[in-house]
Write a protein that holds these residues in place. Sequence first.
Motif, PDB file in Angstrom:
ATOM      1  N   ASN A 172      -4.716  85.846  45.166  1.00 55.89           N
ATOM      2  CA  ASN A 172      -6.133  85.828  45.397  1.00 55.89           C
ATOM      3  C   ASN A 172      -6.802  86.910  44.645  1.00 55.89           C
ATOM      4  O   ASN A 172      -6.344  87.815  44.183  1.00 55.89           O
ATOM      5  CB  ASN A 172      -6.406  85.997  47.156  1.00 55.89           C
ATOM      6  N   ASP A 173      -8.270  86.877  44.714  1.00 58.93           N
ATOM      7  CA  ASP A 173      -9.168  88.011  44.110  1.00 58.93           C
ATOM      8  C   ASP A 173      -8.193  89.059  43.308  1.00 58.93           C
ATOM      9  O   ASP A 173      -7.851  90.109  44.017  1.00 58.93           O
ATOM     10  CB  ASP A 173     -10.091  88.541  45.120  1.00 58.93           C
ATOM     11  N   VAL A 174      -8.184  88.815  42.088  1.00 58.98           N
ATOM     12  CA  VAL A 174      -7.263  89.818  41.450  1.00 58.98           C
ATOM     13  C   VAL A 174      -7.808  91.076  40.979  1.00 58.98           C
ATOM     14  O   VAL A 174      -9.057  91.126  40.488  1.00 58.98           O
ATOM     15  CB  VAL A 174      -6.872  88.954  39.945  1.00 58.98           C
TER      16      VAL A 174
HETATM   17  N1  LIG Z   1      -8.928  86.427  38.061  1.00 56.48           N
HETATM   18  C1  LIG Z   1      -8.989  86.142  39.257  1.00 56.48           C
HETATM   19  O1  LIG Z   1      -9.262  86.725  40.323  1.00 56.48           O
HETATM   20  C2  LIG Z   1      -7.925  85.072  39.631  1.00 56.48           C
HETATM   21  C3  LIG Z   1      -7.731  84.736  41.268  1.00 56.48           C
HETATM   22  C4  LIG Z   1      -6.817  83.756  41.647  1.00 56.48           C
HETATM   23  C5  LIG Z   1      -6.371  82.903  40.944  1.00 56.48           C
HETATM   24  N2  LIG Z   1      -6.401  83.130  39.527  1.00 56.48           N
HETATM   25  C6  LIG Z   1      -5.920  82.105  38.498  1.00 56.48           C
HETATM   26  O2  LIG Z   1      -4.928  82.929  37.630  1.00 56.48           O
HETATM   27  C7  LIG Z   1      -4.888  81.873  36.422  1.00 56.48           C
HETATM   28  C8  LIG Z   1      -5.035  82.971  35.196  1.00 56.48           C
HETATM   29  O3  LIG Z   1      -6.537  83.282  35.104  1.00 56.48           O
HETATM   30  P1  LIG Z   1      -6.939  84.679  34.763  1.00 56.48           P
HETATM   31  O4  LIG Z   1      -8.086  85.239  35.892  1.00 56.48           O
HETATM   32  O5  LIG Z   1      -5.697  85.650  34.403  1.00 56.48           O
HETATM   33  O6  LIG Z   1      -7.701  84.255  33.669  1.00 56.48           O
HETATM   34  P2  LIG Z   1      -8.535  85.274  32.347  1.00 56.48           P
HETATM   35  O7  LIG Z   1      -8.487  86.678  32.742  1.00 56.48           O
HETATM   36  O8  LIG Z   1      -9.793  84.333  32.121  1.00 56.48           O
HETATM   37  O9  LIG Z   1      -7.482  85.144  31.164  1.00 56.48           O
HETATM   38  C9  LIG Z   1      -7.299  83.627  30.682  1.00 56.48           C
HETATM   39  C10 LIG Z   1      -6.258  83.579  29.567  1.00 56.48           C
HETATM   40  O10 LIG Z   1      -6.196  82.399  28.986  1.00 56.48           O
HETATM   41  C11 LIG Z   1      -6.480  82.417  27.557  1.00 56.48           C
HETATM   42  N3  LIG Z   1      -6.788  81.101  27.090  1.00 56.48           N
HETATM   43  C12 LIG Z   1      -8.422  80.847  27.633  1.00 56.48           C
HETATM   44  N4  LIG Z   1      -8.475  79.675  26.685  1.00 56.48           N
HETATM   45  C13 LIG Z   1      -7.343  79.201  26.014  1.00 56.48           C
HETATM   46  C14 LIG Z   1      -7.246  78.197  25.026  1.00 56.48           C
HETATM   47  N5  LIG Z   1      -8.027  77.481  24.707  1.00 56.48           N
HETATM   48  N6  LIG Z   1      -6.155  78.532  24.355  1.00 56.48           N
HETATM   49  C15 LIG Z   1      -5.473  79.514  24.519  1.00 56.48           C
HETATM   50  N7  LIG Z   1      -5.382  80.688  25.449  1.00 56.48           N
HETATM   51  C16 LIG Z   1      -6.602  80.337  26.281  1.00 56.48           C
HETATM   52  C17 LIG Z   1      -7.328  83.611  27.372  1.00 56.48           C
HETATM   53  O11 LIG Z   1      -7.254  84.308  26.168  1.00 56.48           O
HETATM   54  P3  LIG Z   1      -8.072  84.003  24.710  1.00 56.48           P
HETATM   55  O12 LIG Z   1      -9.578  83.543  25.302  1.00 56.48           O
HETATM   56  O13 LIG Z   1      -7.949  85.055  24.052  1.00 56.48           O
HETATM   57  O14 LIG Z   1      -7.488  82.467  24.179  1.00 56.48           O
HETATM   58  C18 LIG Z   1      -6.675  84.480  28.427  1.00 56.48           C
HETATM   59  O15 LIG Z   1      -5.711  85.076  27.918  1.00 56.48           O
HETATM   60  C19 LIG Z   1      -5.879  80.678  36.623  1.00 56.48           C
HETATM   61  O16 LIG Z   1      -5.197  79.796  37.216  1.00 56.48           O
HETATM   62  C20 LIG Z   1      -6.700  81.396  37.497  1.00 56.48           C
HETATM   63  O17 LIG Z   1      -7.442  80.227  38.399  1.00 56.48           O
HETATM   64  C21 LIG Z   1      -7.176  84.052  39.173  1.00 56.48           C
END
Ligand SMILES: NC(=O)c1ccc[n+]([C@@H]2O[C@H](COP(=O)([O-])OP(=O)(O)OC[C@H]3O[C@@H](n4cnc5c(N)ncnc54)[C@H](OP(=O)(O)O)[C@@H]3O)[C@@H](O)[C@H]2O)c1
Length: 399
Positions: A172-174
């Motif tokens: 959740n909310d990371v």
């Molecule tokens: N952040 C939160 O609060 C949160 C909370 C709960 C769940 N989640 C879930 O956790 C998961 C990961 O999210 P996150 O928050 O860690 O995301 P994030 O910080 O936005 O990172 C996304 C990653 O994906 C890569 N990416 C994006 N588009 C890409 C592409 N076309 N090809 C290759 N790599 C790509 C990005 O690198 P590049 O842009 O360099 O390619 C980056 O490394 C998701 O399912 C999200 O819904 C996140």
Amino acid sequence: MSTAIVTGATGILGRQIVKELSQDTQTWKKIYALSRSKKDECPQNVEHTHLDLTGSAEDMAKEISKIDAEYLFFAAYLEKGDAEELDRVNGEMLENFLKALEINKKASSLKRIVLVCGLKQYGVHLGVPKAPMEESDKWLPEPPKNFYYRQQRSLHAFCEKNGVEWTVTYPNDVLGVAKGNFMNFATTVALYAAIQTELGDELPFPGTEGVYKRFDMFTTSKLHAEFVHWAALEPRAANQAFNVVNGDIHSWQTLWPRIAQYFGLHVASDEFSRPAPDHVEMQLNERAPLDFFAKEIGLEGRVQPSKLQNRIDLNKWSQKPEVQDAWKKLAERHSLDKDAIDKATWEFAGFIFGRDYDIIASISKARAMGWTGYEDSWESFKGIFGDLEKEKVIPPQKK
Ligand SMILES: NC(=O)c1ccc[n+]([C@@H]2O[C@H](COP(=O)([O-])OP(=O)(O)OC[C@H]3O[C@@H](n4cnc5c(N)ncnc54)[C@H](OP(=O)(O)O)[C@@H]3O)[C@@H](O)[C@H]2O)c1
């Protein structure tokens, strides 16, 4: 000694997974970190490869032809405005990547795939969920599309076909830091508070009194990385999904005054009696997730759709001339990244502050299997604020 692929290696969750695995040199011989950009210097056992997951399976197969690994941690994510597009893009990224591994005849080398999803599994973005959220809860009907459902269905089918195990996480909310990427709640909170230090000596709470008195849970990215490391190697975690939260329960009534104090501010004693000219309100899904459980738990006809309510619309607030001006002065005085205010995810923060319901996820399932990880969320906030000071995103604060 094992090998791993981490997709989304520069993201708030993926970056920490790479770090966590790379530190355990006894277990991990090689970690292939994949993303379009490269932001960190890699330790010796990490090899970064540029890969666009929106490419075709055939193109990706060529680009990763030399990569062979036993574990895959899929933490890539591409934000899209609406649920259909989010589902299509993120569904295809996973499906095409898995197909690329099959094309290269590398699918059978895999032992386990860990897919990172989130508490949207339970519809926390659609309205009040069942409390606590448990992994055995039934999935919600679609529409609206839930891209985690598509990803998990595709994962299950691939693993069944290729004799591979899977594990799914629901954080959740990371709370974490991702360089040059402000899809990060704690960074947005830090910028908001830093700007308020230029505007006065109070820290107005953007949400309502209702939210202020409710409960929320966070997931520190470091804890999540430790969890996936444990779960990937734990036999009992095979073919299972897990909620992954810090293990403490928080409420803004406790966190907000601490955040104010960290920035040398205070919360007004009559905070919620004051007029709120920038109040904003929006109805969420026509049926709240809890309503889908209502009949069986004795709440039929009792669950109303939820609202998103904020006393301060953070998107509009960040565009106000006095706010932009305050940030400019602060950034110039402390040589900060001037664009930080525009990169911050004000809408995402507004969503977290505006949900007028409790977010409580059970972690009993993981605990019953031996997981003992825990993180104090306030300590995480403080640690991230300190990192942001070092990286010159916010000015140094007097401690
Ligand atoms: N952040 C939160 O609060 C949160 C909370 C709960 C769940 N989640 C879930 O956790 C998961 C990961 O999210 P996150 O928050 O860690 O995301 P994030 O910080 O936005 O990172 C996304 C990653 O994906 C890569 N990416 C994006 N588009 C890409 C592409 N076309 N090809 C290759 N790599 C790509 C990005 O690198 P590049 O842009 O360099 O390619 C980056 O490394 C998701 O399912 C999200 O819904 C996140």
